[in-house]
Design a protein around this motif. Sequence first.
Motif, PDB file in Angstrom:
ATOM      1  N   TRP A   1       9.818 -10.351  -7.153  1.00  0.00           N
ATOM      2  CA  TRP A   1       8.939 -11.097  -8.049  1.00  0.00           C
ATOM      3  C   TRP A   1       7.682 -10.295  -8.365  1.00  0.00           C
ATOM      4  N   PRO A   2       6.999 -10.619  -9.449  1.00  0.00           N
ATOM      5  CA  PRO A   2       5.850  -9.815  -9.895  1.00  0.00           C
ATOM      6  C   PRO A   2       4.780  -9.618  -8.829  1.00  0.00           C
ATOM      7  N   GLU A   3       4.612 -10.598  -7.932  1.00  0.00           N
ATOM      8  CA  GLU A   3       3.574 -10.486  -6.915  1.00  0.00           C
ATOM      9  C   GLU A   3       3.787  -9.285  -5.993  1.00  0.00           C
ATOM     10  N   VAL A   4       5.033  -8.841  -5.849  1.00  0.00           N
ATOM     11  CA  VAL A   4       5.330  -7.681  -4.992  1.00  0.00           C
ATOM     12  C   VAL A   4       6.182  -6.676  -5.766  1.00  0.00           C
ATOM     13  N   ALA A   5       5.874  -6.515  -7.035  1.00  0.00           N
ATOM     14  CA  ALA A   5       6.693  -5.665  -7.901  1.00  0.00           C
ATOM     15  C   ALA A   5       6.783  -4.233  -7.402  1.00  0.00           C
ATOM     16  N   ALA A   6       5.804  -3.779  -6.632  1.00  0.00           N
ATOM     17  CA  ALA A   6       5.803  -2.387  -6.175  1.00  0.00           C
ATOM     18  C   ALA A   6       6.991  -2.072  -5.279  1.00  0.00           C
ATOM     19  N   VAL A   7       7.567  -3.075  -4.587  1.00  0.00           N
ATOM     20  CA  VAL A   7       8.706  -2.793  -3.704  1.00  0.00           C
ATOM     21  C   VAL A   7      10.040  -3.140  -4.372  1.00  0.00           C
ATOM     22  N   ARG A   8      10.007  -3.432  -5.642  1.00  0.00           N
ATOM     23  CA  ARG A   8      11.250  -3.771  -6.348  1.00  0.00           C
ATOM     24  C   ARG A   8      12.261  -2.642  -6.227  1.00  0.00           C
ATOM     25  N   ASP A   9      13.451  -2.966  -5.730  1.00  0.00           N
ATOM     26  CA  ASP A   9      14.584  -2.062  -5.594  1.00  0.00           C
ATOM     27  C   ASP A   9      14.378  -0.980  -4.544  1.00  0.00           C
ATOM     28  N   LEU A  10      13.293  -1.031  -3.774  1.00  0.00           N
ATOM     29  CA  LEU A  10      13.157  -0.150  -2.626  1.00  0.00           C
ATOM     30  C   LEU A  10      13.927  -0.766  -1.452  1.00  0.00           C
ATOM     31  N   VAL A  11      14.109   0.013  -0.389  1.00  0.00           N
ATOM     32  CA  VAL A  11      14.925  -0.438   0.748  1.00  0.00           C
ATOM     33  C   VAL A  11      14.085  -0.405   2.016  1.00  0.00           C
TER      34      VAL A  11
ATOM     35  N   ARG B   1       0.836  -1.205   0.000  1.00  0.00           N
ATOM     36  CA  ARG B   1       0.000   0.000   0.000  1.00  0.00           C
ATOM     37  C   ARG B   1       0.872   1.256   0.000  1.00  0.00           C
ATOM     38  N   ARG B   2       0.440   2.267  -0.753  1.00  0.00           N
ATOM     39  CA  ARG B   2       1.102   3.564  -0.737  1.00  0.00           C
ATOM     40  C   ARG B   2       0.668   4.334   0.503  1.00  0.00           C
ATOM     41  N   THR B   3       1.535   5.219   0.976  1.00  0.00           N
ATOM     42  CA  THR B   3       1.179   6.052   2.107  1.00  0.00           C
ATOM     43  C   THR B   3       1.947   7.365   2.024  1.00  0.00           C
ATOM     44  N   SER B   4       1.384   8.398   2.636  1.00  0.00           N
ATOM     45  CA  SER B   4       2.066   9.697   2.696  1.00  0.00           C
ATOM     46  C   SER B   4       2.615   9.958   4.091  1.00  0.00           C
TER      47      SER B   4
ATOM     48  N   ALA C   1       6.823   9.261   1.103  1.00  0.00           N
ATOM     49  CA  ALA C   1       6.194   8.365   0.126  1.00  0.00           C
ATOM     50  C   ALA C   1       6.702   6.934   0.265  1.00  0.00           C
ATOM     51  N   PRO C   2       6.793   6.418   1.510  1.00  0.00           N
ATOM     52  CA  PRO C   2       7.189   5.009   1.630  1.00  0.00           C
ATOM     53  C   PRO C   2       6.036   4.106   1.202  1.00  0.00           C
ATOM     54  N   LEU C   3       6.346   2.848   0.998  1.00  0.00           N
ATOM     55  CA  LEU C   3       5.323   1.833   0.777  1.00  0.00           C
ATOM     56  C   LEU C   3       5.329   0.907   1.990  1.00  0.00           C
ATOM     57  N   VAL C   4       4.163   0.436   2.367  1.00  0.00           N
ATOM     58  CA  VAL C   4       4.077  -0.515   3.466  1.00  0.00           C
ATOM     59  C   VAL C   4       3.652  -1.862   2.904  1.00  0.00           C
ATOM     60  N   LEU C   5       4.405  -2.894   3.285  1.00  0.00           N
ATOM     61  CA  LEU C   5       4.114  -4.243   2.826  1.00  0.00           C
ATOM     62  C   LEU C   5       3.500  -5.021   3.986  1.00  0.00           C
ATOM     63  N   TYR C   6       2.251  -5.436   3.776  1.00  0.00           N
ATOM     64  CA  TYR C   6       1.569  -6.278   4.751  1.00  0.00           C
ATOM     65  C   TYR C   6       1.664  -7.719   4.269  1.00  0.00           C
ATOM     66  N   GLU C   7       2.387  -8.519   5.028  1.00  0.00           N
ATOM     67  CA  GLU C   7       2.547  -9.928   4.676  1.00  0.00           C
ATOM     68  C   GLU C   7       1.863 -10.760   5.746  1.00  0.00           C
ATOM     69  N   THR C   8       1.008 -11.663   5.324  1.00  0.00           N
ATOM     70  CA  THR C   8       0.174 -12.417   6.248  1.00  0.00           C
ATOM     71  C   THR C   8       0.985 -12.967   7.412  1.00  0.00           C
TER      72      THR C   8
ATOM     73  N   TYR D   1       8.990   0.242   3.168  1.00  0.00           N
ATOM     74  CA  TYR D   1       9.981   0.282   2.088  1.00  0.00           C
ATOM     75  C   TYR D   1      10.099   1.708   1.555  1.00  0.00           C
ATOM     76  N   VAL D   2      11.332   2.146   1.356  1.00  0.00           N
ATOM     77  CA  VAL D   2      11.608   3.541   1.015  1.00  0.00           C
ATOM     78  C   VAL D   2      12.192   3.631  -0.395  1.00  0.00           C
ATOM     79  N   PRO D   3      11.668   4.541  -1.234  1.00  0.00           N
ATOM     80  CA  PRO D   3      12.273   4.746  -2.562  1.00  0.00           C
ATOM     81  C   PRO D   3      13.707   5.241  -2.429  1.00  0.00           C
ATOM     82  N   ARG D   4      14.547   4.826  -3.343  1.00  0.00           N
ATOM     83  CA  ARG D   4      15.969   5.184  -3.246  1.00  0.00           C
ATOM     84  C   ARG D   4      16.198   6.689  -3.393  1.00  0.00           C
ATOM     85  N   ARG D   5      15.294   7.385  -4.056  1.00  0.00           N
ATOM     86  CA  ARG D   5      15.474   8.836  -4.188  1.00  0.00           C
ATOM     87  C   ARG D   5      15.407   9.533  -2.833  1.00  0.00           C
ATOM     88  N   ASP D   6      14.829   8.873  -1.831  1.00  0.00           N
ATOM     89  CA  ASP D   6      14.695   9.455  -0.498  1.00  0.00           C
ATOM     90  C   ASP D   6      15.738   8.914   0.481  1.00  0.00           C
ATOM     91  N   ILE D   7      16.767   8.265  -0.064  1.00  0.00           N
ATOM     92  CA  ILE D   7      17.785   7.631   0.777  1.00  0.00           C
ATOM     93  C   ILE D   7      19.153   8.221   0.459  1.00  0.00           C
TER      94      ILE D   7
END
Length: 286
Positions: A235-245, A156-159, A176-183, A190-196
């Motif tokens: 992997w495609p199932e979580v492509a939104a966090v690809r290369d984020l930290v 999920r995206r978050t501000s 603009a981090p992303l939060v990964l909820y894993e069961t 997860y943080v975009p590299r532009r913010d690191i």
Amino acid sequence: MGLSWQQGPLAPGAIGRFLVPEPLPERLLFAEPLRRRMRVRFGGTWIVDSEDVVLLHEPGRYPVAYFARSDVEPGALEPMQHRTTHRDLGATAWFAARAGDARTERAAWQHVDLPAHAAVLEGRVAFAWRAMEAFYEEDDRIVGHAADAYHRNDVRRTSRHLVVREGGRVVADSHAPLVLYETGFAPRWYVPRRDIDEAALTAVAGQTFCPYKGLASYYSIGDADRAAWSYREAWPEVAAVRDLVSFEPDRVEVTLDGAVLRLERGQKVMPHGVDRGLDVEELLTR
């Protein structure tokens, strides 16, 4: 997570509870038809090809696939003298696996004196994951353990404002981090590299893999070893966090909207071994 491990409802570390008047038994096992074609490769050949698979969920363990003996190639299993006793399922016979010139002991097992309530496993055999060369669902390799139908990842995206510091140095600052909820796991941010400040990240040797996300690479930050990680080719199932930290809140300071994050229950992963014959290239091209 699944039903029976990490913090699942049938796991020893469950964080929820069943709303029933009487306590549940200490251990509950759950078996269900997998309803997927599954194949097992050993010695360069398929020794099992089955659409009749039962998945066993046992407290504190990854799910285990049990195959009908009739779907195992003749001669692929060699009975051994070795016997064990399962605390819930009784006497267990073990087999060596054989295919061509390949042979591995204690490669498979069968419960041979099942209680009546576990008759669904009668005449079925399970294979030690690391003893086999590979497991497949249809033509896709499954890594780590049998795929769990109750496990999912939502990104999920978050501000919200996330800041990472190490020794007073700001390592990341993002709205603009992303939060990964894993069961079954606590949320991971997860943080975009532009913010690191990537100069603060030092790549370290050693990677791990997740059966649901792919191959993880790690970074040290100052004196904090392996304090961050990234799925560079998620992997495609979580492509939104690809290369984020993402950052470990017990190794560096991570604040979310000013509140310091702490390591929560469900942020430690139950370890499992790397699959036999599994290499980085195959993981990346899954």
